[in-house]
Motif scaffolding. Sequence first.
Motif, mmCIF file in Angstrom:
data_model
loop_
_atom_site.group_PDB
_atom_site.id
_atom_site.type_symbol
_atom_site.label_atom_id
_atom_site.label_comp_id
_atom_site.label_asym_id
_atom_site.label_seq_id
_atom_site.Cartn_x
_atom_site.Cartn_y
_atom_site.Cartn_z
ATOM 1 N N THR A 82 4.291 -5.491 -11.991
ATOM 2 C CA THR A 82 5.559 -5.344 -12.708
ATOM 3 C C THR A 82 6.463 -6.564 -12.555
ATOM 4 N N LYS A 83 6.040 -7.536 -11.727
ATOM 5 C CA LYS A 83 6.781 -8.788 -11.506
ATOM 6 C C LYS A 83 8.177 -8.523 -10.952
ATOM 7 N N TYR A 84 8.205 -7.670 -9.946
ATOM 8 C CA TYR A 84 9.458 -7.323 -9.294
ATOM 9 C C TYR A 84 9.377 -7.612 -7.806
ATOM 10 N N GLY A 85 10.544 -7.862 -7.220
ATOM 11 C CA GLY A 85 10.708 -7.781 -5.789
ATOM 12 C C GLY A 85 11.563 -6.568 -5.489
ATOM 13 N N VAL A 86 11.656 -6.208 -4.214
ATOM 14 C CA VAL A 86 12.501 -5.086 -3.817
ATOM 15 C C VAL A 86 13.403 -5.516 -2.665
ATOM 16 N N GLN A 87 14.522 -4.824 -2.541
ATOM 17 C CA GLN A 87 15.501 -5.133 -1.499
ATOM 18 C C GLN A 87 16.287 -3.875 -1.186
ATOM 19 N N LEU A 88 16.648 -3.701 0.075
ATOM 20 C CA LEU A 88 17.515 -2.603 0.490
ATOM 21 C C LEU A 88 18.291 -3.068 1.714
ATOM 22 N N MET A 117 1.682 -2.752 -7.215
ATOM 23 C CA MET A 117 2.650 -2.345 -8.222
ATOM 24 C C MET A 117 3.681 -3.442 -8.467
ATOM 25 N N LEU A 118 4.220 -4.022 -7.391
ATOM 26 C CA LEU A 118 5.239 -5.056 -7.526
ATOM 27 C C LEU A 118 4.687 -6.297 -8.214
ATOM 28 N N GLU A 119 3.455 -6.654 -7.891
ATOM 29 C CA GLU A 119 2.843 -7.822 -8.525
ATOM 30 C C GLU A 119 2.631 -7.586 -10.019
ATOM 31 N N ALA A 164 16.556 4.145 7.201
ATOM 32 C CA ALA A 164 16.414 4.128 5.741
ATOM 33 C C ALA A 164 15.866 2.794 5.260
ATOM 34 N N VAL A 165 16.404 1.720 5.813
ATOM 35 C CA VAL A 165 16.046 0.379 5.363
ATOM 36 C C VAL A 165 14.643 -0.011 5.826
ATOM 37 N N ASP A 166 14.331 0.230 7.091
ATOM 38 C CA ASP A 166 13.026 -0.185 7.610
ATOM 39 C C ASP A 166 11.879 0.645 7.043
ATOM 40 N N THR A 167 12.102 1.938 6.831
ATOM 41 C CA THR A 167 11.031 2.751 6.245
ATOM 42 C C THR A 167 10.789 2.375 4.786
ATOM 43 N N PHE A 168 11.842 1.953 4.098
ATOM 44 C CA PHE A 168 11.716 1.445 2.724
ATOM 45 C C PHE A 168 10.782 0.238 2.700
ATOM 46 N N LYS A 169 11.009 -0.698 3.607
ATOM 47 C CA LYS A 169 10.160 -1.895 3.644
ATOM 48 C C LYS A 169 8.726 -1.533 3.999
ATOM 49 N N GLU A 170 8.561 -0.625 4.949
ATOM 50 C CA GLU A 170 7.204 -0.224 5.334
ATOM 51 C C GLU A 170 6.441 0.339 4.142
ATOM 52 N N MET A 171 7.102 1.197 3.358
ATOM 53 C CA MET A 171 6.423 1.812 2.222
ATOM 54 C C MET A 171 5.995 0.769 1.196
ATOM 55 N N TYR A 172 6.907 -0.137 0.845
ATOM 56 C CA TYR A 172 6.576 -1.128 -0.176
ATOM 57 C C TYR A 172 5.665 -2.236 0.348
ATOM 58 N N SER A 173 5.403 -2.237 1.663
ATOM 59 C CA SER A 173 4.440 -3.176 2.235
ATOM 60 C C SER A 173 3.007 -2.675 2.100
ATOM 61 N N ARG A 174 2.831 -1.402 1.762
ATOM 62 C CA ARG A 174 1.490 -0.846 1.636
ATOM 63 C C ARG A 174 0.775 -1.480 0.441
ATOM 64 N N PRO A 175 -0.534 -1.624 0.514
ATOM 65 C CA PRO A 175 -1.281 -2.325 -0.549
ATOM 66 C C PRO A 175 -1.032 -1.789 -1.954
ATOM 67 N N GLU A 176 -0.950 -0.462 -2.109
ATOM 68 C CA GLU A 176 -0.784 0.089 -3.455
ATOM 69 C C GLU A 176 0.577 -0.273 -4.053
ATOM 70 N N TYR A 177 1.589 -0.390 -3.195
ATOM 71 C CA TYR A 177 2.912 -0.752 -3.692
ATOM 72 C C TYR A 177 3.043 -2.259 -3.900
ATOM 73 N N GLN A 178 2.358 -3.024 -3.076
ATOM 74 C CA GLN A 178 2.310 -4.461 -3.305
ATOM 75 C C GLN A 178 1.664 -4.763 -4.652
ATOM 76 N N LEU A 222 2.415 1.074 -12.794
ATOM 77 C CA LEU A 222 1.247 1.603 -12.111
ATOM 78 C C LEU A 222 1.595 2.976 -11.565
ATOM 79 N N VAL A 223 0.922 4.014 -12.033
ATOM 80 C CA VAL A 223 1.225 5.371 -11.592
ATOM 81 C C VAL A 223 0.617 5.591 -10.218
ATOM 82 N N LEU A 224 1.466 5.960 -9.259
ATOM 83 C CA LEU A 224 1.013 6.190 -7.897
ATOM 84 C C LEU A 224 1.233 7.650 -7.556
ATOM 85 N N THR A 225 0.163 8.363 -7.316
ATOM 86 C CA THR A 225 0.292 9.789 -7.041
ATOM 87 C C THR A 225 0.140 10.115 -5.571
#
Length: 461
Positions: free
Chosen positions: A297-303, A293-295, A277-291, A7-10
Amino acid sequence: MLRTAALVLTALSGLSRPLLAAGLPDFKLNAINAAEVPVITLPASGTIKTETPKDWTIMVFMNGKSNIEPFALSDLNRFETVGSNEKVNIVAEIGRSKGLDNDTATDGDWDGVRRYYVTKDQDKNRIASQLLVDLGSADMGDWKEAASFLKWARTAYPAKKYMFIIWDHGWGWIDPLKPGENLVNRNKSISHDFVTGNYIKTTEMGKIFNEAGRVNLYVSMACFMQMAEVAYELRNAAEIIVGSEEVIQLPSLNFEDFFGLIAANPQSSAETAGVYAVDTFKEMYSRPEYQEMLEKTKYGVQLSAIRTAKLPAFALKAGAWANLAMAGGADSALKKAKEQVLRFEVGDETTDPDKSISFYGDLYNFIELTGKNLNTDGPKNAELLSAGKDLMKFIAGELTLKNVFLGKDRTGKDYSNTHGIAINIPGLPGNLIGYHHTYSRLAFENASGWLKFTEYLEKLN
């Protein structure tokens, strides 16, 4: 390895978006805005000479001489939304090339390697920071080039604290074979320069810092690098290491908020910066557009952020647990743990449909599953169970400063099963990627004896 999003996110959100407060130091997260970060004015040419060291110098080694060039350029533009100020320097060495997959004409279609002093600018389609050095065709797959950049930046932009980021593909501890290559001494794992064909050896990563000096915080913006085997090579390189056990999706880290927090709070320690670094990473991927994307692409993320001072004790504890596991009576539990452990995406849906061949797994999860499947009758297994609990407690409470995760993988395993450090855990026989068998050369193997245990696990298929 980096995974480009299907999913292209601009639209990348800036600093005005609130951050998750969990685990962060006590200050007003919602008050930080890009407009509030002070701007530094750069002279017409050359480097800035500062008599008084700033609080932080952030150095980013961005190897875009590959199929992820557009993302390197995009991330440098993201750095510019924060920029350097009177307390923080941000400098970058970035490479790009022509004719590779995903080549882009963005920003003048130049090629080669350049160094920039990053200044504040809101145009995300053009690099506005001043070019300081044009290095021509420098080899970004050479550890000496990374060391040269680090040494140069420390001299030109002295600071009380230093952060060094390697931005590129990563393959964890393994040393991928190049087409037609069979030389066993070419063990390389990060910063892949597709033009020269070189990349930095796992065992060379520590040499960067031996040559150019220890930093306070090291960040791998590359896949699979938060492994015991990699971290141990960097045990003397930094106080804190930030990285991912899994594939890092593109658009990578939340650089706007991460750098913004440091710019707004320059007194932050290495531990605090690691948590940023770690908490801002989670915040970004918690946003609806990134959620979304993860769904898709069938991926989870971790940092995670880990403490290097704890690595020697960690290696000893891991080795002791492995020796107990091989002492007899635990084979059935180990076999089940191999089948159930959360493994990371070395292959794909075609080459490894149920992720049973992948040989990277979360260590805590593997120990936990071994304990759950263990018949505790007999003193050997009771001792193994006790050692496992001690090692898990050490990983969660001492080694790992902060671990964040979101989502599930394509087999349905939840990323709550990540705990901050991955390790080599052989899966079923298979050939996901050709690589040099150089595990015996790793410092972690010498400290823990983990290779013998992996060979033991291979026989339990």
